[in-house]
Design a protein around this motif. Sequence first.
Motif, mmCIF file in Angstrom:
data_model
loop_
_atom_site.group_PDB
_atom_site.id
_atom_site.type_symbol
_atom_site.label_atom_id
_atom_site.label_comp_id
_atom_site.label_asym_id
_atom_site.label_seq_id
_atom_site.Cartn_x
_atom_site.Cartn_y
_atom_site.Cartn_z
ATOM 1 N N ASN A 1 15.914 8.782 -13.780
ATOM 2 C CA ASN A 1 15.321 8.255 -12.547
ATOM 3 C C ASN A 1 15.163 6.747 -12.707
ATOM 4 O O ASN A 1 14.374 6.274 -13.532
ATOM 5 N N GLU B 1 13.865 4.403 -10.810
ATOM 6 C CA GLU B 1 12.562 3.829 -10.475
ATOM 7 C C GLU B 1 11.569 4.041 -11.606
ATOM 8 O O GLU B 1 10.821 3.125 -11.976
ATOM 9 N N GLN B 2 11.559 5.256 -12.171
ATOM 10 C CA GLN B 2 10.663 5.517 -13.295
ATOM 11 C C GLN B 2 11.050 4.696 -14.510
ATOM 12 O O GLN B 2 10.187 4.166 -15.232
ATOM 13 N N ALA B 3 12.355 4.576 -14.748
ATOM 14 C CA ALA B 3 12.822 3.787 -15.892
ATOM 15 C C ALA B 3 12.409 2.337 -15.759
ATOM 16 O O ALA B 3 11.925 1.713 -16.715
ATOM 17 N N GLU B 4 12.575 1.769 -14.563
ATOM 18 C CA GLU B 4 12.194 0.377 -14.344
ATOM 19 C C GLU B 4 10.698 0.175 -14.547
ATOM 20 O O GLU B 4 10.266 -0.835 -15.124
ATOM 21 N N ALA B 5 9.900 1.137 -14.085
ATOM 22 C CA ALA B 5 8.445 1.024 -14.220
ATOM 23 C C ALA B 5 8.032 1.042 -15.692
ATOM 24 O O ALA B 5 7.164 0.272 -16.117
ATOM 25 N N LYS B 6 8.661 1.904 -16.470
ATOM 26 C CA LYS B 6 8.298 2.016 -17.889
ATOM 27 C C LYS B 6 8.859 0.863 -18.716
ATOM 28 O O LYS B 6 8.241 0.449 -19.698
#
Length: 426
Positions: free
Chosen positions: A184, A186-191
């Motif tokens: 994902n 979006e999740q990768a960018e957030a983390k």
Amino acid sequence: MVRLEPSPRVRELIREAAWIALHPSQDWLDAFDQATLAAYPSIGEDPALAAIISRSNRTNLIHFAAANLREPGASVPPNLGAEQVRMARELVRRGVDSVALEVYRIGHNVALRRWTEIVFGLTSDPAELRELLDGPVRSANEFVDATLAGLAAQMQQERDQLTRDIHAQRHRIVENILDGAPFNSEQAEAKLGYPLDGSHTAMIIWSDEPDDYHNELDRAAEAVVSTAGSPLALTVVPDAATRWLWSQDAAGFDITNVRHALSNAPGARAAIGTTAPGMDGFRTSHFDALTTQRTLARMRSTQRVALFGAIEMVALLTHDLASTDKFIANTLGDFESASRELHATLLAFIRQQCNASRAAKVLYIHRNTLLHRVEAAQKLLPRPLDETTLHVGIALEVLQWRGDHAEDYGKKRTEQQPGVAPTGSR
């Protein structure tokens, strides 16, 4: 400092005061909590964190008072129990670990006022009051100092562990991206704290030195990111001797900036990939940097900073080093063992399409000097240059990177062509 043994009478008074301190009223406990948290309203507004700090402070009171109940007037060992460890972990993970020192000091001051009230309620004898205040107060100061020192060490361990956890999570995410596994975005960018769209320039910083030099890599990576001057940068730690970096500001990974950033890390080296867009660019730029690093290792090059664009052809030609060495020997003959100055002159001459005037300008030498050097080089070549120009140029390009003849090639090209970045510069 030698600690004087309290008199039997004062020992009994200390024990009695400790008993009273172990049984405070709820009103006093509430006032104690309010005083320790008042300086940090943001913590007081977080019920979970406030409760953790409150329990930690109260266990300090119990620890100190109980120690004096058992052994009145004796030194009290630091309190580094479960509540203190838990507080250290929570403060570090919430990024407010600097609060611990002030909270403990405030609690210490409030507790000392309480101790003064208690002892004045037990005796009015000046000599007894002096002993009851002097000894226990000194002991309390030493206790708090020792507890804070232990707490600081615990928080450093927590910071180290948190850093390892963050780097491990980033490494797992990046490995999935590089492997082309589904994820994902979006999740990768957030983390990761790094956008995966746009263009990317990758870099690998590593050390060939013993373990003592690996601590330099974090400083080197931080210096590179700082020099880049862009918040859009990502650092990943795949192992102790390597750091992976990405930046969305291609100019930040310019070879001159990187060389400057590594100037205080003599054990660190860097390989820089190309700039490419999107998720594929994130991958390919890293693999280009990886190819650059592996080529330097394969050729035992002493080059500290290298660009993929400058070494790409060499990487393609040097997978079989025995064949490469044979090609160089056959092409250059006696010229292979000539001086670096002569090699650099002939290579610049070939790069300028054998135009003597342009080559002399690039090298900052007189045209006649260049012609004399080219003539000297041609006498050492096994075949005429006009028949083997391409082969000689390739052999010299490869020779620039070989470990027994390596120079800071990227730097040399930059110096030779002011205002013109080396091939592959991003």
